[in-house]
Design a protein around this motif. Structure first.
Motif, mmCIF file in Angstrom:
data_model
loop_
_atom_site.group_PDB
_atom_site.id
_atom_site.type_symbol
_atom_site.label_atom_id
_atom_site.label_comp_id
_atom_site.label_asym_id
_atom_site.label_seq_id
_atom_site.Cartn_x
_atom_site.Cartn_y
_atom_site.Cartn_z
ATOM 1 N N UNK A 143 0.842 -1.198 0.000
ATOM 2 C CA UNK A 143 0.000 0.000 0.000
ATOM 3 C C UNK A 143 0.876 1.246 0.000
ATOM 4 N N UNK A 144 0.600 2.146 -0.924
ATOM 5 C CA UNK A 144 1.229 3.461 -0.946
ATOM 6 C C UNK A 144 0.237 4.476 -0.423
ATOM 7 N N UNK A 145 0.635 5.260 0.569
ATOM 8 C CA UNK A 145 -0.315 6.210 1.153
ATOM 9 C C UNK A 145 -0.760 7.258 0.149
ATOM 10 N N UNK A 146 0.142 7.690 -0.721
ATOM 11 C CA UNK A 146 -0.196 8.682 -1.737
ATOM 12 C C UNK A 146 0.904 8.730 -2.787
ATOM 13 N N UNK A 147 0.556 9.233 -3.950
ATOM 14 C CA UNK A 147 1.483 9.182 -5.084
ATOM 15 C C UNK A 147 2.266 10.474 -5.307
ATOM 16 N N UNK A 148 2.219 11.407 -4.366
ATOM 17 C CA UNK A 148 2.921 12.686 -4.534
ATOM 18 C C UNK A 148 4.414 12.469 -4.743
ATOM 19 N N UNK A 149 4.889 12.764 -5.932
ATOM 20 C CA UNK A 149 6.329 12.615 -6.203
ATOM 21 C C UNK A 149 7.145 13.696 -5.513
ATOM 22 N N UNK A 150 6.546 14.881 -5.365
ATOM 23 C CA UNK A 150 7.223 16.006 -4.717
ATOM 24 C C UNK A 150 6.281 16.710 -3.759
ATOM 25 N N UNK A 151 6.865 17.443 -2.819
ATOM 26 C CA UNK A 151 6.104 18.286 -1.905
ATOM 27 C C UNK A 151 6.613 19.714 -2.012
ATOM 28 N N UNK A 152 5.723 20.711 -2.063
ATOM 29 C CA UNK A 152 6.183 22.097 -2.073
ATOM 30 C C UNK A 152 6.482 22.566 -0.657
ATOM 31 N N UNK A 153 7.666 23.129 -0.462
ATOM 32 C CA UNK A 153 7.914 23.812 0.803
ATOM 33 C C UNK A 153 8.783 25.028 0.524
ATOM 34 N N UNK A 154 9.254 25.658 1.587
ATOM 35 C CA UNK A 154 9.992 26.910 1.395
ATOM 36 C C UNK A 154 11.319 26.703 0.659
ATOM 37 N N UNK A 155 11.810 25.462 0.564
ATOM 38 C CA UNK A 155 13.062 25.176 -0.149
ATOM 39 C C UNK A 155 12.826 24.871 -1.623
ATOM 40 N N UNK A 156 11.575 24.553 -1.971
ATOM 41 C CA UNK A 156 11.261 24.168 -3.348
ATOM 42 C C UNK A 156 10.439 22.892 -3.360
ATOM 43 N N UNK A 157 10.543 22.137 -4.448
ATOM 44 C CA UNK A 157 9.797 20.882 -4.573
ATOM 45 C C UNK A 157 10.694 19.726 -4.134
ATOM 46 N N UNK A 158 10.469 19.250 -2.921
ATOM 47 C CA UNK A 158 11.306 18.199 -2.338
ATOM 48 C C UNK A 158 10.650 16.834 -2.574
ATOM 49 N N UNK A 159 11.398 15.720 -2.402
ATOM 50 C CA UNK A 159 10.826 14.400 -2.652
ATOM 51 C C UNK A 159 9.619 14.114 -1.759
ATOM 52 N N UNK A 160 8.590 13.509 -2.350
ATOM 53 C CA UNK A 160 7.382 13.139 -1.610
ATOM 54 C C UNK A 160 7.287 11.638 -1.426
ATOM 55 N N UNK A 161 6.188 11.192 -0.851
ATOM 56 C CA UNK A 161 5.996 9.763 -0.596
ATOM 57 C C UNK A 161 6.046 8.954 -1.878
ATOM 58 N N UNK A 162 5.501 9.510 -2.958
ATOM 59 C CA UNK A 162 5.488 8.787 -4.228
ATOM 60 C C UNK A 162 6.877 8.429 -4.718
ATOM 61 N N UNK A 163 7.866 9.263 -4.409
ATOM 62 C CA UNK A 163 9.240 8.975 -4.820
ATOM 63 C C UNK A 163 9.774 7.750 -4.079
#
Length: 256
Positions: A143-163
């Motif tokens: 099971x994958x909780x979510x497919x987000x490859x990246x997450x937006x934060x103040x540093x930019x688009x960092x790796x997400x759970x999907x990665x």
């Protein structure tokens, strides 16, 4: 049309990493003032609803109950309970995922789990991936909780759970069952929680691939706000247009 309720993303919509999005708070304030039902629906599994509630209050001056926060962790638990293939689990993730799963009655098992759950884990190691890989190879449901490859934060688009999930998918040659946005599981459970039907709510978010697709794929109207993940220049080439696109939530007329 005037919607009876709202499903609302948080990161990139209400705040961006540790930075508040003032229009996001004003939007929530207006919903509360008008007594309109809303539910925060987030793919973030690193924090419990109680932690999210405290963070919203302390960092962004948004006061809500934990019953208004539905995370991909909760959706994952709901999915496993409905699936009912066993209660042994191995999890790659942080406290907001692991603690909730164990509190829900599942038992930790690194050797022969019924489920391997993978979410965002900022302290992930090769050994964790090895344990998960071997368990899936033995037949554990992946099971994958979510497919987000990246997450937006103040540093930019960092790796997400999907990665992280993609790494395990490659290692096991097994496709995961995704639970979070844009999948039907989390959206159907969110509608159950808010007590409204698909045609009565609006899905609000900044990420076309998760927030807006969760609406499009599941028959729910959508509002894409250009305050986070999806840039304005991408809008003309989106495969299916959102119902609404706004630069800021300040532009949304709740009464229309």
């Amino acid at each position: 049309m005037a919607y009876k309720g709202y499903l609302v993303d948080m990161d990139g919509t209400i705040y961006l990493g540790s930075k508040p999005i003032p229009a996001g708070k004003r939007f929530v304030d207006t919903l509360q003032e008008k007594g309109l039902p809303f539910l925060f629906v987030t793919n973030n599994t690193t924090k419990s609803p109680e932690t999210v509630q405290k963070r919203l209050a302390d960092e962004f001056n948004i006061q809500v109950g934990t019953d208004l926060i539905y995370t991909a962790s909760l959706a994952t638990i709901d999915y496993m309970k409905d699936d009912d293939k066993g209660d042994k689990v191995y999890v790659i993730g942080e406290a907001g995922l692991i603690d909730l799963i164990l509190e829900a009655g599942f038992e930790w098992d690194e050797n022969n789990p019924d489920y391997v759950v993978v979410g965002l884990d900022s302290q992930v190691t090769y050994e964790k991936f090895t344990i998960a890989t071997l368990a899936v190879q033995k037949g554990a449901t992946f099971i994958g909780t979510n497919s987000d490859k990246n997450l937006p934060n103040e540093r930019g688009l960092v790796p997400g759970a999907g990665a992280l999930i993609s790494l395990l998918e490659t290692a096991t040659q097994t496709e995961p069952i995704y639970v979070g946005k844009p999948e039907a599981v989390i959206m159907e459970k969110a509608l159950d929680r808010i007590g409204l039907t698909k045609d009565e709510v609006l899905m609000v978010g900044d990420n076309y691939e998760t927030d807006i697709r969760s609406g499009i794929n599941n028959g729910i109207d959508t509002l894409l706000v250009l305050s986070g993940f999806t840039p304005k220049e991408a809008v003309p080439s989106l495969p299916v247009a959102p119902t609404y696109v706004l630069d800021s939530l300040d532009e949304w007329d709740i009464d229309k």
